[in-house]
Write a protein that holds these residues in place. Sequence first.
Motif, PDB file in Angstrom:
ATOM      1  N   HIS A 265      22.457   7.938  -7.322  1.00 35.04           N
ATOM      2  CA  HIS A 265      21.071   8.624  -7.048  1.00 35.04           C
ATOM      3  C   HIS A 265      20.574   8.958  -5.778  1.00 35.04           C
ATOM      4  O   HIS A 265      21.120   8.468  -4.856  1.00 35.04           O
ATOM      5  N   PRO A 266      19.649   9.723  -5.646  1.00 40.14           N
ATOM      6  CA  PRO A 266      19.136  10.118  -4.215  1.00 40.14           C
ATOM      7  C   PRO A 266      18.441   8.967  -3.590  1.00 40.14           C
ATOM      8  O   PRO A 266      18.066   8.081  -4.075  1.00 40.14           O
ATOM      9  N   LEU A 267      18.782   8.931  -2.266  1.00 35.04           N
ATOM     10  CA  LEU A 267      18.451   7.826  -1.395  1.00 35.04           C
ATOM     11  C   LEU A 267      17.480   8.448  -0.341  1.00 35.04           C
ATOM     12  O   LEU A 267      17.439   9.208   0.482  1.00 35.04           O
ATOM     13  N   ARG A 268      16.142   7.651  -0.620  1.00 32.80           N
ATOM     14  CA  ARG A 268      14.854   8.242   0.232  1.00 32.80           C
ATOM     15  C   ARG A 268      15.142   7.904   1.452  1.00 32.80           C
ATOM     16  O   ARG A 268      15.878   6.866   1.944  1.00 32.80           O
ATOM     17  N   GLU A 269      14.635   8.539   2.483  1.00 29.68           N
ATOM     18  CA  GLU A 269      14.779   8.648   3.986  1.00 29.68           C
ATOM     19  C   GLU A 269      14.473   7.109   4.452  1.00 29.68           C
ATOM     20  O   GLU A 269      15.099   6.695   5.146  1.00 29.68           O
ATOM     21  N   ASP A 270      13.603   6.576   3.976  1.00 32.35           N
ATOM     22  CA  ASP A 270      13.010   5.204   4.626  1.00 32.35           C
ATOM     23  C   ASP A 270      14.010   4.217   3.962  1.00 32.35           C
ATOM     24  O   ASP A 270      14.340   3.168   4.844  1.00 32.35           O
ATOM     25  N   SER A 271      14.581   4.235   3.066  1.00 32.05           N
ATOM     26  CA  SER A 271      15.766   3.478   2.334  1.00 32.05           C
ATOM     27  C   SER A 271      16.873   3.611   3.152  1.00 32.05           C
ATOM     28  O   SER A 271      17.700   2.649   3.488  1.00 32.05           O
ATOM     29  N   SER A 298      17.252  16.701   0.343  1.00 32.29           N
ATOM     30  CA  SER A 298      16.396  17.555  -0.311  1.00 32.29           C
ATOM     31  C   SER A 298      15.076  16.789  -0.355  1.00 32.29           C
ATOM     32  O   SER A 298      14.836  15.470  -0.479  1.00 32.29           O
ATOM     33  N   ASN A 299      13.951  17.802  -0.428  1.00 35.95           N
ATOM     34  CA  ASN A 299      12.584  17.496  -0.478  1.00 35.95           C
ATOM     35  C   ASN A 299      11.897  17.232  -2.141  1.00 35.95           C
ATOM     36  O   ASN A 299      12.403  18.063  -2.810  1.00 35.95           O
ATOM     37  N   TYR A 300      11.294  16.006  -1.809  1.00 39.06           N
ATOM     38  CA  TYR A 300      10.520  16.021  -3.479  1.00 39.06           C
ATOM     39  C   TYR A 300       9.139  15.250  -3.365  1.00 39.06           C
ATOM     40  O   TYR A 300       9.114  14.139  -2.735  1.00 39.06           O
ATOM     41  N   ASN A 301       8.114  15.975  -3.705  1.00 42.16           N
ATOM     42  CA  ASN A 301       6.756  15.360  -3.628  1.00 42.16           C
ATOM     43  C   ASN A 301       6.630  14.985  -2.047  1.00 42.16           C
ATOM     44  O   ASN A 301       5.909  13.709  -1.920  1.00 42.16           O
ATOM     45  N   GLY A 302       6.775  15.633  -1.165  1.00 38.06           N
ATOM     46  CA  GLY A 302       6.582  15.174   0.320  1.00 38.06           C
ATOM     47  C   GLY A 302       7.633  14.342   0.796  1.00 38.06           C
ATOM     48  O   GLY A 302       7.302  13.664   2.208  1.00 38.06           O
ATOM     49  N   ASN A 303       8.610  13.802   0.086  1.00 38.61           N
ATOM     50  CA  ASN A 303       9.606  12.663   0.741  1.00 38.61           C
ATOM     51  C   ASN A 303      10.972  13.513   0.723  1.00 38.61           C
ATOM     52  O   ASN A 303      11.170  14.195  -0.116  1.00 38.61           O
ATOM     53  N   ARG A 304      11.751  13.106   1.606  1.00 37.37           N
ATOM     54  CA  ARG A 304      13.128  13.482   1.877  1.00 37.37           C
ATOM     55  C   ARG A 304      14.045  12.612   1.407  1.00 37.37           C
ATOM     56  O   ARG A 304      14.023  11.386   1.667  1.00 37.37           O
ATOM     57  N   TYR A 305      14.908  13.217   0.554  1.00 34.06           N
ATOM     58  CA  TYR A 305      15.995  12.296  -0.037  1.00 34.06           C
ATOM     59  C   TYR A 305      17.343  12.766   0.415  1.00 34.06           C
ATOM     60  O   TYR A 305      17.436  14.058   0.757  1.00 34.06           O
ATOM     61  N   TYR A 306      18.390  11.957   0.132  1.00 32.76           N
ATOM     62  CA  TYR A 306      19.729  12.278   0.586  1.00 32.76           C
ATOM     63  C   TYR A 306      20.615  12.028  -0.723  1.00 32.76           C
ATOM     64  O   TYR A 306      20.505  11.039  -1.357  1.00 32.76           O
ATOM     65  N   LEU A 307      21.500  12.894  -0.889  1.00 31.92           N
ATOM     66  CA  LEU A 307      22.401  12.859  -2.174  1.00 31.92           C
ATOM     67  C   LEU A 307      23.856  13.496  -1.618  1.00 31.92           C
ATOM     68  O   LEU A 307      23.864  14.369  -0.906  1.00 31.92           O
ATOM     69  N   ARG A 308      24.754  13.130  -2.468  1.00 32.37           N
ATOM     70  CA  ARG A 308      26.181  13.707  -2.454  1.00 32.37           C
ATOM     71  C   ARG A 308      26.236  15.069  -2.673  1.00 32.37           C
ATOM     72  O   ARG A 308      25.651  15.446  -3.453  1.00 32.37           O
TER      73      ARG A 308
END
Length: 314
Positions: A265-271, A298-308
Amino acid sequence: MISFGPIPSRRLGKSLGINNIVSPKICSYACIYCQVGNTSRKSAERESFFEPELIFRNVEEHLKKLKKENYPDYLTFVSNGEPTLDINLGKTILLLKKTGIKIAVITNSSLLYNKSVREELCLADWVSVKTDACNNETWQKINRPVTGLDFSITIDSIIQFSSEFKGILCTETMLVSGINDTQENFTGLAEIISKIKPFKAYLAIPTRPPAVTSVQAADPDKLNMAWQIFNEMNIDTEFLTGFEGNQTGFTGNIYSDILNITAVHPLREDSLLNLLENDKADFDVVRSLLKQRLIRSSNYNGNRYYLREYHIQI
């Protein structure tokens, strides 16, 4: 070939496949992404293909040839077509239970309106149902069902089956670019799947040559959007995108931790920053993985996420 494998599966551990449908491919759908190829004969009529005793003997002989370390965790009906078209499915499951190995069935859900099909699937330990579309128009485009099937009845039947089945129920959604990768479809599917209440909802992409050569996997940004929308509906969701990996928390190996978690699953930047801290690593690791195109942001609702990142050649 009636039985094959075992093959490794993140969902099922070691899975010994069972093909209970004769060739050429007979199915109630002609999904545009199907890795088995084009449907030779579309049908929603159940019929007899192999005698249950023949399948049982074939599996028994197959199991005798396996070493202990390669013994399967599941016997999985994953057929050259739709497995519930086999009118002997229930009898075969009962025979195979004599092996002491759990039974899994991967179905496109189209025959669940049939009470006998639901009763037979209730004999299994683990069932995956297909949920690619939230409306008839998208269903027709991506799954191309045989004439006579009804989208609303199919969805209602899945929900009914979910209330009857006592085993592990999962949903699987294949995301195809330009077909079912819209926010509207993700939101509608989330509403449907929340009523099914699966143990796990899997989001997949085509990773092998599809029946329709123009089919392309949904963009990673769309994959991230789907996961976020499902997650907002409190649906336990994981990716099935052609690479293995399980979230294991931090292990001390930051590269493995990031790749394994973002595979699911996507990993939010703070995590992600917290993970780096726990593994005593710095952000250069992330920059390296981004440069190697092993992950992407990848961005979603103002947060940056990381995914494979995935690299598909179809």
